[in-house]
Design a protein around this motif. Structure first.
Motif, PDB file in Angstrom:
ATOM      1  N   VAL A  25       0.824  -1.067   0.033  1.00  0.00           N
ATOM      2  CA  VAL A  25      -0.075   0.035  -0.092  1.00  0.00           C
ATOM      3  C   VAL A  25       0.948   1.139  -0.101  1.00  0.00           C
ATOM      4  N   ALA A  26       1.896   1.138   0.958  1.00  0.00           N
ATOM      5  CA  ALA A  26       2.829   2.536   0.900  1.00  0.00           C
ATOM      6  C   ALA A  26       3.522   2.597  -0.453  1.00  0.00           C
ATOM      7  N   HIS A  27       3.662   1.734  -1.256  1.00  0.00           N
ATOM      8  CA  HIS A  27       4.369   1.703  -2.272  1.00  0.00           C
ATOM      9  C   HIS A  27       3.394   2.351  -3.556  1.00  0.00           C
ATOM     10  N   LEU A  28       2.173   1.640  -3.459  1.00  0.00           N
ATOM     11  CA  LEU A  28       1.095   2.300  -4.348  1.00  0.00           C
ATOM     12  C   LEU A  28       0.936   3.814  -4.103  1.00  0.00           C
TER      13      LEU A  28
END
Lengths: 95, 493
Positions: A11-14
């Motif tokens: 999620v953090a990367h998205l």
């Protein structure tokens, strides 16, 4: 549903937000708390209900598809952290 | 004459037109009050030169006999509004150094009406918060205080609320996505109006959640809210959701006559564990409206309980999309890059450094609920529940209800830092009485009605029908007159 550390990393990367590995367990815990709170919505019978997009019963305004403004590259670039020769400059994108 | 900065808009306007004072004198009084109020951390960007120039122009306009609604009235502007050439960063580090090349429609309307710009006001970062604690400028402080603890003015429009309550300006702009005008108004004993979605243009207002955001006035009185709304509102081709309704003269429609109106009291707003004082105030408010000739009716808004979880799906989803534009390319902060860092590292480091923890949290939640596999389970479900919440209101209005009376907040102002930041859900519960209105797009107004036993302000809010702010203001005027709230914070700053 519950979020694992791996999913939190994803999620953090998205979201394009750098998160240290050490911070992932706390992040996953927080996100789980919030998602758990949202799960109350499962109690509601939504059969046959259309998802709502806007609150006002109005048709979005239309106009002629023509250029109405422009010629202000300097003003548009004036706040850029790095602007060169009339362009936004970024690190190399393609090897 | 009393201190000029303590005047209402209406009183200042009348004094200016009679020649009892000048815009320059009014502006100087506010600038001195601002200089002496650093402890409140309300004003975060000061524009005294601009203020003095605008005040002189206002005096010339008054002299020439063509004064408009706000000519010579000094205002504070929430940081979220783009003001050309003035730092406008929505209290975020990611917009550090950003000076807009254009003007928001709301501020342009205010300047066209002759208002004077005193500076930019503190807020929660990107308007996400209920205590003004997630701000890159540090927390704004409530001028109300009953012991040695510093209290929050609420959020997100905390700087606006503190500035108006402490008489640093005559009025201020706010924005309300889930209660961000009404909750801080209640915490500081002022009036805060969230107009109908589409009444006030969103052009140039830094976006949080586009289907919920709405700007409105924060003022000392209901009359001032009517005057200022009239100046802020417009039909704007730059905002595709701006409604095609002409803007009436709200002030001239204030009659204080609500005889025969039917006021709904929604039973779902009576929460378990709600402080007795809030409940008693709510009863008192209903009596005031009844004494003015209105009929009080018990109503039901059955999906109320689901407004908060629906809001905390929809608002972060929209935020994650809106805030994608902060990428270190076009404006604001860009992280220093290491050897070999590419564009993805630039985005990720920039956003990790530029966004505070609450913004990061909401962007990630929003990203999650919109991601493949979860879109239907969370986002679409929340939008369906939103449709049901809207239906609740349509039903009560169809049954002949004219307005709804409810508490604004579950408590009075709390201490700065009192909310445990490790439990975001606890913080979100502050918005329990306010978020519903944003989901359904209706107008609402918070009016100060009394003090709690410690001496802190408490407010009630009223909800109205779409685009009937005139009616809503009338109800609020009755409440204001009957409550006779005149208390002011004792000056300690």
């Amino acid at each position: 549903m519950s979020i694992t550390e791996d999913q939190a990393r994803k999620v953090a990367h998205l979201a394009r937000i750098a998160v240290d590995d050490a911070a992932l367990p706390a992040l996953a815990r927080e996100l789980n708390g919030i998602l758990h709170f949202m799960e109350q919505l499962n109690e509601v019978d939504v059969t046959g209900v259309e998802p709502m997009t806007g609150v006002t019963p109005m048709r979005l305004k239309r106009r002629e598809d023509v250029v109405t403004t422009g010629d202000m590259a300097d003003r548009i670039l004036s706040n850029a952290p790095d602007a060169r020769e009339g362009f936004f400059a970024v690190p190399k994108v393609v090897e | 004459m009393t201190d000029l900065n303590t005047l209402t808009i209406a009183a200042a306007r009348d004094a200016l037109r009679k020649g009892d004072t000048t815009a320059v004198e009014l502006t100087e009084a506010c600038l001195s009050a601002i200089d002496a109020a650093g402890a409140l951390n309300a004003f975060v960007h000061h524009t005294p030169d601009m203020a003095r120039d605008m005040a002189q122009a206002a005096d010339a306009r008054i002299k020439a006999g063509n004064a408009a609604a706000l000519t010579g009235i000094p205002l504070g502007i929430k940081d979220v509004f783009c003001v050309k050439g003035v730092p406008s960063q929505a209290a975020s580090r990611i917009l550090e150094g950003f000076r807009p090349e254009y003007e928001s429609t709301v501020t342009q309307n205010l300047w066209n009406a002759g208002a004077v710009m005193l500076g930019k006001l503190n807020q929660d970062e990107f308007a996400m918060g209920s205590a003004n604690e997630s701000s890159c400028y540090g927390p704004a402080v409530n001028p109300w205080k009953v012991d040695d603890r510093q209290l929050t003015p609420g959020g997100s429009s905390g700087g606006s609320a503190a500035a108006v309550a402490a008489d640093l300006c005559l009025a201020a702009t706010g924005t309300d996505t889930g209660g961000s005008i009404r909750q801080p108004a209640a915490f500081t004993g002022i009036v805060g109006l969230k107009p109908t979605y589409g009444r006030v243009s969103r052009w140039g207002v830094i976006a949080y959640a586009s289907s919920l955001d709405q700007a409105g006035p924060m003022t000392k009185t209901v009359r001032d809210a009517a005057i200022m709304l009239g100046a802020m509102a417009s039909v704007d081709p730059q905002d595709s959701t701006s409604a095609d309704h002409p803007v009436p003269d709200y002030e001239s429609l204030l009659t204080g006559d609500i005889r025969g109106k039917r006021i709904g009291i929604p039973r779902e707003y009576r929460l378990d564990g709600m402080p007795a004082e809030i409940d008693a105030l709510w009863h008192k408010g209903a009596e005031m409206l009844r004494d003015a000739g209105a009929e009080i009716v018990d109503i039901s808004l059955p999906h109320t309980k689901y407004a908060l979880p629906a809001y905390y799906v929809i608002a972060p989803a929209e935020a994650s999309s809106n805030l994608a534009r902060y990428d270190g390319v076009r404006y604001g902060h860009r992280a220093k890059l290491g050897q070999g860092d590419g564009i993805t590292e630039m985005y990720e480091k920039t956003r990790a450094e530029g966004f505070g923890p609450e913004v990061q949290r909401r962007v990630m939640i929003g990203t999650y609920v919109l991601s493949a596999g979860f879109y239907d389970a969370y986002y679409n479900r929340a939008r369906k529940v939103r449709a049901l919440i809207k239906r609740d209101f349509d039903n009560v209005f169809a049954e002949g209800i004219d307005a709804i009376l409810a508490p604004t907040t579950p408590t009075a102002a709390f201490g700065i830092g009192a909310m445990d930041s490790s439990d975001p859900v606890q913080m979100y519960l502050n918005d329990v009485f306010t978020v519903t209105l944003n989901l359904v797009g209706l107008p609402g107004i918070a009016v100060p009605v009394g003090l709690d036993k410690k001496g802190l302000p408490l407010g009630l809010q009223m909800f109205g029908k779409p685009f009937q702010e005139d009616e809503l203001l009338n109800h609020a005027l009755v409440l204001e007159r009957a409550a006779g709230f005149v208390a002011k914070p004792e000056r300690w700053w």
